[in-house]
Design a protein around this motif. Structure first.
Motif, PDB file in Angstrom:
ATOM      1  N   ARG A  96      -0.633  -7.211  -9.494  1.00 21.63           N
ATOM      2  CA  ARG A  96      -1.243  -6.362 -10.510  1.00 21.63           C
ATOM      3  C   ARG A  96      -2.588  -6.953 -10.915  1.00 21.63           C
ATOM      4  N   VAL A  97      -3.533  -6.090 -11.189  1.00 24.10           N
ATOM      5  CA  VAL A  97      -4.878  -6.523 -11.541  1.00 24.10           C
ATOM      6  C   VAL A  97      -4.836  -7.283 -12.870  1.00 24.10           C
ATOM      7  N   ALA A  98      -5.502  -8.425 -12.893  1.00 23.60           N
ATOM      8  CA  ALA A  98      -5.613  -9.240 -14.105  1.00 23.60           C
ATOM      9  C   ALA A  98      -6.936  -8.911 -14.795  1.00 23.60           C
ATOM     10  N   PRO A  99      -7.068  -9.265 -16.059  1.00 23.38           N
ATOM     11  CA  PRO A  99      -8.359  -9.071 -16.728  1.00 23.38           C
ATOM     12  C   PRO A  99      -9.460  -9.820 -15.970  1.00 23.38           C
ATOM     13  N   GLY A 100     -10.653  -9.274 -15.960  1.00 19.96           N
ATOM     14  CA  GLY A 100     -11.763  -9.868 -15.218  1.00 19.96           C
ATOM     15  C   GLY A 100     -12.080 -11.296 -15.626  1.00 19.96           C
ATOM     16  N   TRP A 101     -11.839 -11.653 -16.875  1.00 18.40           N
ATOM     17  CA  TRP A 101     -12.151 -12.999 -17.345  1.00 18.40           C
ATOM     18  C   TRP A 101     -11.157 -14.036 -16.821  1.00 18.40           C
ATOM     19  N   PHE A 102      -9.991 -13.607 -16.333  1.00 18.87           N
ATOM     20  CA  PHE A 102      -9.014 -14.530 -15.739  1.00 18.87           C
ATOM     21  C   PHE A 102      -9.314 -14.571 -14.245  1.00 18.87           C
ATOM     22  N   ASP A 103     -10.362 -15.305 -13.895  1.00 15.34           N
ATOM     23  CA  ASP A 103     -10.945 -15.191 -12.564  1.00 15.34           C
ATOM     24  C   ASP A 103     -10.214 -15.900 -11.441  1.00 15.34           C
ATOM     25  N   CYS A 104      -9.181 -16.683 -11.721  1.00 16.76           N
ATOM     26  CA  CYS A 104      -8.450 -17.317 -10.614  1.00 16.76           C
ATOM     27  C   CYS A 104      -7.501 -16.329  -9.937  1.00 16.76           C
ATOM     28  N   PHE A 105      -7.208 -15.206 -10.576  1.00 20.46           N
ATOM     29  CA  PHE A 105      -6.237 -14.232 -10.066  1.00 20.46           C
ATOM     30  C   PHE A 105      -6.977 -12.973  -9.623  1.00 20.46           C
ATOM     31  N   ASP A 106      -7.186 -12.842  -8.315  1.00 20.28           N
ATOM     32  CA  ASP A 106      -7.855 -11.668  -7.748  1.00 20.28           C
ATOM     33  C   ASP A 106      -6.811 -10.856  -6.984  1.00 20.28           C
ATOM     34  N   ALA A 107      -6.309  -9.797  -7.612  1.00 20.46           N
ATOM     35  CA  ALA A 107      -5.213  -9.016  -7.034  1.00 20.46           C
ATOM     36  C   ALA A 107      -5.560  -8.440  -5.660  1.00 20.46           C
ATOM     37  N   GLU A 108      -6.798  -8.001  -5.476  1.00 12.67           N
ATOM     38  CA  GLU A 108      -7.181  -7.439  -4.169  1.00 12.67           C
ATOM     39  C   GLU A 108      -7.145  -8.499  -3.082  1.00 12.67           C
ATOM     40  N   GLU A 109      -7.655  -9.690  -3.384  1.00 12.32           N
ATOM     41  CA  GLU A 109      -7.643 -10.785  -2.407  1.00 12.32           C
ATOM     42  C   GLU A 109      -6.212 -11.222  -2.093  1.00 12.32           C
ATOM     43  N   ILE A 110      -5.387 -11.320  -3.124  1.00 11.39           N
ATOM     44  CA  ILE A 110      -3.987 -11.714  -2.918  1.00 11.39           C
ATOM     45  C   ILE A 110      -3.273 -10.662  -2.075  1.00 11.39           C
ATOM     46  N   ALA A 112      -4.599  -8.566   0.045  1.00 17.49           N
ATOM     47  CA  ALA A 112      -5.105  -8.640   1.422  1.00 17.49           C
ATOM     48  C   ALA A 112      -4.451  -9.799   2.167  1.00 17.49           C
ATOM     49  N   GLY A 113      -4.241 -10.927   1.480  1.00 20.20           N
ATOM     50  CA  GLY A 113      -3.569 -12.072   2.100  1.00 20.20           C
ATOM     51  C   GLY A 113      -2.127 -11.762   2.450  1.00 20.20           C
ATOM     52  N   ILE A 114      -1.460 -11.011   1.581  1.00 18.78           N
ATOM     53  CA  ILE A 114      -0.073 -10.617   1.857  1.00 18.78           C
ATOM     54  C   ILE A 114      -0.042  -9.697   3.078  1.00 18.78           C
ATOM     55  N   ASP A 115      -0.935  -8.716   3.104  1.00 16.91           N
ATOM     56  CA  ASP A 115      -0.991  -7.781   4.238  1.00 16.91           C
ATOM     57  C   ASP A 115      -1.342  -8.488   5.545  1.00 16.91           C
ATOM     58  N   ALA A 116      -2.238  -9.490   5.476  1.00 16.52           N
ATOM     59  CA  ALA A 116      -2.661 -10.210   6.683  1.00 16.52           C
ATOM     60  C   ALA A 116      -1.656 -11.270   7.114  1.00 16.52           C
ATOM     61  N   GLY A 117      -0.683 -11.579   6.255  1.00 15.87           N
ATOM     62  CA  GLY A 117       0.310 -12.596   6.595  1.00 15.87           C
ATOM     63  C   GLY A 117      -0.123 -14.006   6.260  1.00 15.87           C
ATOM     64  N   THR A 118      -1.265 -14.179   5.564  1.00 11.58           N
ATOM     65  CA  THR A 118      -1.716 -15.517   5.175  1.00 11.58           C
ATOM     66  C   THR A 118      -1.135 -15.943   3.829  1.00 11.58           C
ATOM     67  N   ALA A 119      -0.417 -15.030   3.181  1.00 15.15           N
ATOM     68  CA  ALA A 119       0.279 -15.342   1.927  1.00 15.15           C
ATOM     69  C   ALA A 119       1.683 -14.766   2.023  1.00 15.15           C
ATOM     70  N   GLN A 120       2.651 -15.509   1.547  1.00 13.18           N
ATOM     71  CA  GLN A 120       4.031 -15.038   1.529  1.00 13.18           C
ATOM     72  C   GLN A 120       4.512 -14.969   0.093  1.00 13.18           C
ATOM     73  N   VAL A 121       5.339 -13.957  -0.188  1.00  8.26           N
ATOM     74  CA  VAL A 121       5.832 -13.727  -1.544  1.00  8.26           C
ATOM     75  C   VAL A 121       7.317 -14.076  -1.606  1.00  8.26           C
ATOM     76  N   PHE A 122       7.680 -14.781  -2.687  1.00  8.42           N
ATOM     77  CA  PHE A 122       9.055 -15.223  -2.896  1.00  8.42           C
ATOM     78  C   PHE A 122       9.531 -14.794  -4.280  1.00  8.42           C
ATOM     79  N   LEU A 123      10.840 -14.645  -4.411  1.00  8.44           N
ATOM     80  CA  LEU A 123      11.428 -14.344  -5.704  1.00  8.44           C
ATOM     81  C   LEU A 123      11.443 -15.611  -6.545  1.00  8.44           C
ATOM     82  N   SER A 124      10.906 -15.499  -7.743  1.00  6.87           N
ATOM     83  CA  SER A 124      10.990 -16.598  -8.695  1.00  6.87           C
ATOM     84  C   SER A 124      12.267 -16.424  -9.509  1.00  6.87           C
ATOM     85  N   GLU A 125      12.316 -15.343 -10.304  1.00  2.00           N
ATOM     86  CA  GLU A 125      13.511 -15.055 -11.104  1.00  2.00           C
ATOM     87  C   GLU A 125      13.726 -13.549 -11.172  1.00  2.00           C
TER      88      GLU A 125
END
Length: 170
Positions: A96-110, A112-125
């Motif tokens: 989900r998109v974060a506020p622009g001032w929270f710049d470490c979290f770029d939802a589009e980049e994340i 794209a990484g998930i779609d490209a397979g360079t990032a994997q998603v896991f269940l936390s809780e």
């Protein structure tokens, strides 16, 4: 002349109200999650209790107004492939998109990484709040991201579909 003054007053009030709504949505409700004592946990594949992941450089934000507003970023030395062997993957996650001032979290980049397979998603809780799961994405270069997703029970509850037996009590 009176009509011009009233029209100007309406425009000024609308601008002030718009600016206030923008500020309230983007800045006012968010609180910083303290890095001291912050942890990122992942649920093992065997369904055991969530286990803490070794992290550094934690940054996080949260808000009481919605369970979906939680976002966090961190770094880790653990690779996604090592995590995949032990922890439950989470399919269909979309950051989900974060506020622009929270710049470490770029939802589009994340995403794209998930779609490209360079990032994997896991269940936390699962069901950190009713119908909401916390998920963690880890990239091959050691960056990690945390956000919350609406799960199947949440989808059913919010669209009015009867809840199944798998859903917890509200």
């Amino acid at each position: 002349m009176m009509g011009k003054i009233l029209a100007g007053l309406i425009v000024v009030c609308a601008l002030v109200a718009g600016a206030a709504m923008y500020w309230l949505q983007v800045y006012a409700y968010y609180d910083e999650v303290p890095a001291e004592g912050a942890s990122v946990v992942l649920t093992p594949r065997d369904g055991g209790a969530p286990e803490a992941l070794e992290i550094a450089e934690f940054q996080g934000i949260d808000a009481d107004s919605s369970p979906l507003r939680y976002r966090a970023c961190f770094t880790t030395d653990t690779t996604p492939s090592a995590l995949d062997a032990r922890f439950e993957p989470y399919g269909g996650a979309e950051p989900r998109v974060a506020p622009g001032w929270f710049d470490c979290f770029d939802a589009e980049e994340i995403g794209a990484g998930i779609d490209a397979g360079t990032a994997q998603v896991f269940l936390s809780e699962r069901n950190i709040a009713f119908g909401i799961d916390r998920v963690v994405a880890v990239t091959e270069d050691g960056r990690g991201y945390v956000w919350q997703e609406v799960n199947e029970c949440g989808d059913k509850a919010y669209d009015g579909t009867p809840l199944g037996e798998d859903c917890p009590e509200r």
